[in-house]
Design a protein around this motif. Structure first.
Motif, mmCIF file in Angstrom:
data_model
loop_
_atom_site.group_PDB
_atom_site.id
_atom_site.type_symbol
_atom_site.label_atom_id
_atom_site.label_comp_id
_atom_site.label_asym_id
_atom_site.label_seq_id
_atom_site.Cartn_x
_atom_site.Cartn_y
_atom_site.Cartn_z
ATOM 1 N N TYR A 1 0.778 -1.167 -0.168
ATOM 2 C CA TYR A 1 -0.002 -0.169 -0.194
ATOM 3 C C TYR A 1 0.977 1.058 -0.076
ATOM 4 O O TYR A 1 0.381 2.399 -0.174
ATOM 5 N N ILE A 2 2.181 0.869 0.143
ATOM 6 C CA ILE A 2 3.052 2.131 0.335
ATOM 7 C C ILE A 2 3.942 2.347 -1.263
ATOM 8 O O ILE A 2 3.933 3.278 -1.611
ATOM 9 N N VAL A 3 4.052 1.330 -1.678
ATOM 10 C CA VAL A 3 4.811 1.026 -3.032
ATOM 11 C C VAL A 3 4.434 -0.306 -3.912
ATOM 12 O O VAL A 3 4.179 -1.202 -3.128
ATOM 13 N N ASN A 4 4.244 -0.081 -5.156
ATOM 14 C CA ASN A 4 4.049 -1.292 -5.955
ATOM 15 C C ASN A 4 5.308 -1.840 -5.888
ATOM 16 O O ASN A 4 6.423 -1.483 -6.330
ATOM 17 N N PHE A 5 5.622 -3.327 -5.606
ATOM 18 C CA PHE A 5 6.540 -4.081 -5.681
ATOM 19 C C PHE A 5 6.408 -5.783 -5.919
ATOM 20 O O PHE A 5 5.225 -6.005 -5.612
ATOM 21 N N THR A 6 6.973 -6.136 -6.600
ATOM 22 C CA THR A 6 6.802 -7.661 -7.097
ATOM 23 C C THR A 6 7.982 -8.414 -6.131
ATOM 24 O O THR A 6 8.960 -7.858 -5.980
ATOM 25 N N LYS A 7 8.013 -9.797 -6.184
ATOM 26 C CA LYS A 7 9.146 -10.696 -5.780
ATOM 27 C C LYS A 7 10.321 -10.285 -6.738
ATOM 28 O O LYS A 7 11.378 -9.874 -6.290
#
Length: 187
Positions: free
Chosen positions: A32-38
């Protein structure tokens, strides 16, 4: 912002391995702060190591004698952490819900489908509030110590409640306008 999160987590959890850091980001709902993926997480972890901001340490697990790769922040990494804190700590941006972009063309869109989109926003917002409620119910701020992450989540919850109210009011207004257009003689 992913580098800031990784560096900050390593300061809080020196000697953690990559999977531990990623698990913390997921558990704490950093999405919810930053979009990230593995993939983006491990890419940033690798970039931080290549730049000398973190370094691998090797530990042997006592229970199975397997070597694991853990990380610690370097002095250069601490300097970068300070820079990133200043960079992101001074930014203030407008709320940018992609849904707002879709609403620009609401008049050109099928009203029933629009109501479905709004209901989707309601459902997603209620799910986020439930996650925040769960976190807040399971954490308490200790006297004399500020829990910034908890306070951030309290603030986030307040914003989601405002959005939820607005989505429900918008949905009701569209339903009322649609009903009035179909049945103009209601009193």
């Amino acid at each position: 912002m992913i580098p800031l999160l990784i560096l900050g987590l390593l300061i809080q959890n020196p000697g953690a391995h990559g999977y531990e850091l990623l698990s913390l980001m997921e558990k704490r709902h950093y999405k919810y702060i930053v979009n990230f993926t593995k993939g983006s997480f491990y890419y940033n972890l690798q970039q931080l190591e290549e730049k000398g901001l973190i370094e691998q340490t090797h530990q042997i697990r006592p229970n199975n004698s397997r070597e694991i790769h853990t990380f610690k922040i370097t002095s250069l990494g601490m300097e970068e952490f300070e820079k990133l804190m200043a960079k992101y700590g001074t930014k203030s941006e407008y709320v940018n819900l992609q849904f707002y972009g879709a609403l620009l063309f609401a008049e050109e869109f099928d009203k029933n489908k629009l109501l479905e989109l709004i209901q989707s926003q309601i459902d997603q917002t209620e799910a986020r509030i439930a996650l925040l409620d769960e976190y807040l119910a399971n954490t308490k701020e200790l006297p004399g110590k500020i829990d910034y992450f908890r306070r951030m989540n309290e603030n986030s919850r307040s914003h989601h409640l405002v959005n939820l109210k607005w989505f429900k009011e918008l949905k009701a207004a569209i339903e009322e306008a649609t009903y009035s257009a179909i049945w103009p003689y209601n009193e």
